[in-house]
Write an enzyme that holds these catalytic residues in place. Structure first.
Site, PDB file in Angstrom:
ATOM      1  CB  CYS A   5      -0.927   0.010   1.210  1.00 25.39           C
ATOM      2  SG  CYS A   5      -1.830   1.566   1.364  1.00 25.39           S
ATOM      3  CB  CYS A   8       0.754   1.347   4.439  1.00 26.17           C
ATOM      4  SG  CYS A   8      -0.899   0.901   5.017  1.00 26.17           S
ATOM      5  CG  ASP A  31      -2.042  15.165  -4.394  1.00 31.77           C
ATOM      6  OD1 ASP A  31      -2.992  14.481  -3.977  1.00 31.77           O
ATOM      7  OD2 ASP A  31      -1.523  14.996  -5.524  1.00 31.77           O
ATOM      8  CG  HIS A  47      -4.633  -0.486   4.776  1.00 27.58           C
ATOM      9  ND1 HIS A  47      -4.091   0.179   3.700  1.00 27.58           N
ATOM     10  CD2 HIS A  47      -5.620  -1.264   4.285  1.00 27.58           C
ATOM     11  CE1 HIS A  47      -4.702  -0.221   2.590  1.00 27.58           C
ATOM     12  NE2 HIS A  47      -5.649  -1.091   2.912  1.00 27.58           N
ATOM     13  CG  ASN A  88     -12.111  11.632  -4.642  1.00 26.62           C
ATOM     14  OD1 ASN A  88     -13.083  12.377  -4.669  1.00 26.62           O
ATOM     15  ND2 ASN A  88     -10.911  12.022  -5.038  1.00 26.62           N
ATOM     16  CB  THR A  96      -6.220   6.703  -8.062  1.00 32.65           C
ATOM     17  OG1 THR A  96      -5.628   7.729  -7.257  1.00 32.65           O
ATOM     18  CG2 THR A  96      -7.062   7.314  -9.164  1.00 32.65           C
ATOM     19  CG  HIS A  99      -4.141   4.067   3.304  1.00 37.59           C
ATOM     20  ND1 HIS A  99      -3.184   3.335   4.000  1.00 37.59           N
ATOM     21  CD2 HIS A  99      -4.563   5.032   4.173  1.00 37.59           C
ATOM     22  CE1 HIS A  99      -3.041   3.831   5.225  1.00 37.59           C
ATOM     23  NE2 HIS A  99      -3.867   4.885   5.345  1.00 37.59           N
ATOM     24  CG  HIS A 101      -6.680   9.463   0.172  1.00 36.86           C
ATOM     25  ND1 HIS A 101      -6.783   8.176  -0.308  1.00 36.86           N
ATOM     26  CD2 HIS A 101      -6.935  10.276  -0.889  1.00 36.86           C
ATOM     27  CE1 HIS A 101      -7.094   8.216  -1.589  1.00 36.86           C
ATOM     28  NE2 HIS A 101      -7.193   9.479  -1.969  1.00 36.86           N
ATOM     29  CG  HIS A 103      -7.968  14.818  -2.043  1.00 38.19           C
ATOM     30  ND1 HIS A 103      -6.852  14.683  -2.846  1.00 38.19           N
ATOM     31  CD2 HIS A 103      -8.654  13.654  -2.188  1.00 38.19           C
ATOM     32  CE1 HIS A 103      -6.882  13.499  -3.450  1.00 38.19           C
ATOM     33  NE2 HIS A 103      -7.966  12.857  -3.069  1.00 38.19           N
TER      34      HIS A 103
END
Ligand code: AMP
Ligand code: ZN
Length: 115
Positions: A5, A8, A31, A47, A88, A96, A99, A101, A103
């Site tokens: 991952c 991770c 990013d 995770h 997302n 995409t 894991h 997340h 933004h």
């Protein structure tokens, strides 16, 4: 840690990133392909694949991420007039990296609804 991952590995420092915040439960970094003047990715160290797969036992970490997002936003003068926090979940939403997340985006004005 989930084998192979990307996030991770970033949280563990095995893959380099531009860290902006870390605590016991959360890691945040810039990013690599920013969509705004400030674009930070906020992840739990644990995770979890996606928002679609969270359970009630993860309620506290999800709340912790939002408090961390607020603290991180306060670090950036560009965000003083507002910011956007986006998750997302799943392919149709554009996820995409599987894991979970969030933004944190800001430094420009955004349209609504998002595309
Ligand atoms: P999502 O499309 O919501 O899954 O978001 C994944 C985000 O991770 C994208 O905005 C990518 O630009 C970002 N990303 C992918 N690899 C890296 C990396 N090595 N360092 C920083 N950000 C990354
Ligand atoms: Zn992971």
């Amino acid at each position: 840690m989930s084998d192979n991952c990307l996030f991770c590995k970033i949280a563990k420092g095995e893959i380099p990133s531009q860290k902006v915040y870390e605590d016991a439960k959360v890691f945040a970094f810039r990013d690599i392909n920013p969509q705004a003047p400030v674009h930070i990715v906020i992840i739990p160290k644990k995770h979890i694949a996606a928002l679609a797969s969270v359970s009630e036992s993860e309620e506290s970490i999800l709340g912790h991420i939002q408090v961390a997002a607020s603290k991180i936003a306060a670090q950036f003068p560009e965000l003083k007039n507002g910011f956007r926090l986006v998750n997302n979940s799943g392919a149709d939403a554009g996820q995409t990296v599987f894991h979970i997340h969030y933004h944190l985006l800001g430094g420009r004005s955004f349209g609504w609804p998002p595309g």
